[in-house]
Design an enzyme around this catalytic site. Structure first.
Site, short mmCIF file in Angstrom:
data_model
loop_
_atom_site.label_atom_id
_atom_site.label_comp_id
_atom_site.label_asym_id
_atom_site.label_seq_id
_atom_site.Cartn_x
_atom_site.Cartn_y
_atom_site.Cartn_z
N GLY A 169 64.74 -34.10 16.72
CA GLY A 169 63.85 -34.06 17.87
C GLY A 169 63.55 -35.44 18.40
CG ASN A 170 62.67 -36.09 22.22
OD1 ASN A 170 61.58 -36.04 22.77
ND2 ASN A 170 63.65 -35.23 22.50
NE ARG A 171 58.78 -42.17 17.51
CZ ARG A 171 58.21 -41.93 16.32
NH1 ARG A 171 57.17 -41.13 16.24
NH2 ARG A 171 58.71 -42.49 15.23
#
Ligand code: CTP
Ligand code: CA
Length: 234
Positions: A33-35
């Site tokens: 995933g990412n932030r």
């Protein structure tokens, strides 16, 4: 139309905004995933709805309440986001959106295979798994090639400067590469914007212009972005 004056300058406009960050599963319990928090995309949707637009928000893994008057379509992966955004934009026919804003952080890669059962450690601690990745589709580029006449396509880019060029140089190259009408550029060199309530941006246009959106809340930045979009709507 100064502060405190109600504007309905997006009345009758159909708007699609993607927000959040995609998650690409590795197994039933893990993902890449990412932030991205989804805050800027949610602000864009909220402000557009408040200004009279009919707004659909394609939200990838966002933990925020639905903005008032906005239809939210939840998605998980890049492939799900692609299908939802293209459908809502009307890229396959049907009712088309006037403007599509790709504020979501779409994973460039996903695991080549998704394990059907949870990945387990081996007894030998030196044996570590290797994750092979494959490219995800580029939703923004696909929107550009499939767009209806007059439909405006807006991309986002979080950039840092490096030895190859500064933030704006990278952003101009990206705008040209993607072929979208506008690119909202965030300078993330300081590492500060993710999950924070405030933001700032420069909106680059395919015609070469650059509009600075000053530092402010994400709602204020959203209002600045819509101000730049407005005169370009068909
Ligand atoms: N985007 C997309 N589909 C992808 C990747 C990105 O639609 N698979 C969109 C994002 O929503 C954003 C824009 O493209 O609006 C720019 O994303 P960015 O990650 O900055 O661009 P990339 O072309 O992926 O370039 P980079 O190699 O810098 O990540
Ligand atoms: Ca990317």
């Amino acid at each position: 139309s100064g502060a405190g004056v109600l504007r309905a300058d997006l009345t009758g406009r159909r708007v699609v905004v993607s927000a959040g960050g995609t998650r690409e599963p590795l197994d039933p319990v893990r993902y890449l995933g990412n932030r991205s928090s989804g805050r800027q995309g949610f602000a864009l949707a909220r402000v557009a709805a408040a200004r009279g637009a009919e707004v659909t928000l394609v939200a990838a893994n966002v933990d925020l309440p639905a903005p008032f008057g906005v239809r939210v379509v939840p998605v998980g992966t890049a492939e799900e986001l692609r299908a939802a955004v293209l459908a809502e934009a009307g890229s396959g026919g049907g009712v088309t959106a006037d403007v599509v804003v790709m504020a979501a952080a779409v994973a460039d890669f996903r695991p080549a295979t998704v394990a059907a059962t949870k990945l387990k450690k081996k007894d030998d601690p030196s044996e570590v798994p290797v994750v092979s990745l494959v490219r995800n589709p580029d939703v923004l580029a696909e929107l550009v090639t499939k767009r209806a006449p007059g439909q405006l396509v807006v991309g986002f880019a979080a950039e840092t400067g490096d030895e190859a060029g500064d933030v704006l140089a990278h952003a101009r190259a990206k705008l040209a590469r993607k072929g979208c009408d506008l690119l909202v550029v965030n300078d993330v060199s300081g590492g500060g914007v993710f999950g924070r309530p405030d933001n700032a941006a420069v909106v680059l246009a395919a015609d070469g212009s650059a509009t600075e959106v000053p530092h402010g809340t994400k709602d204020a930045v959203a209002a600045g972005v819509w101000q730049t979009v407005l005169p370009r709507l068909a």
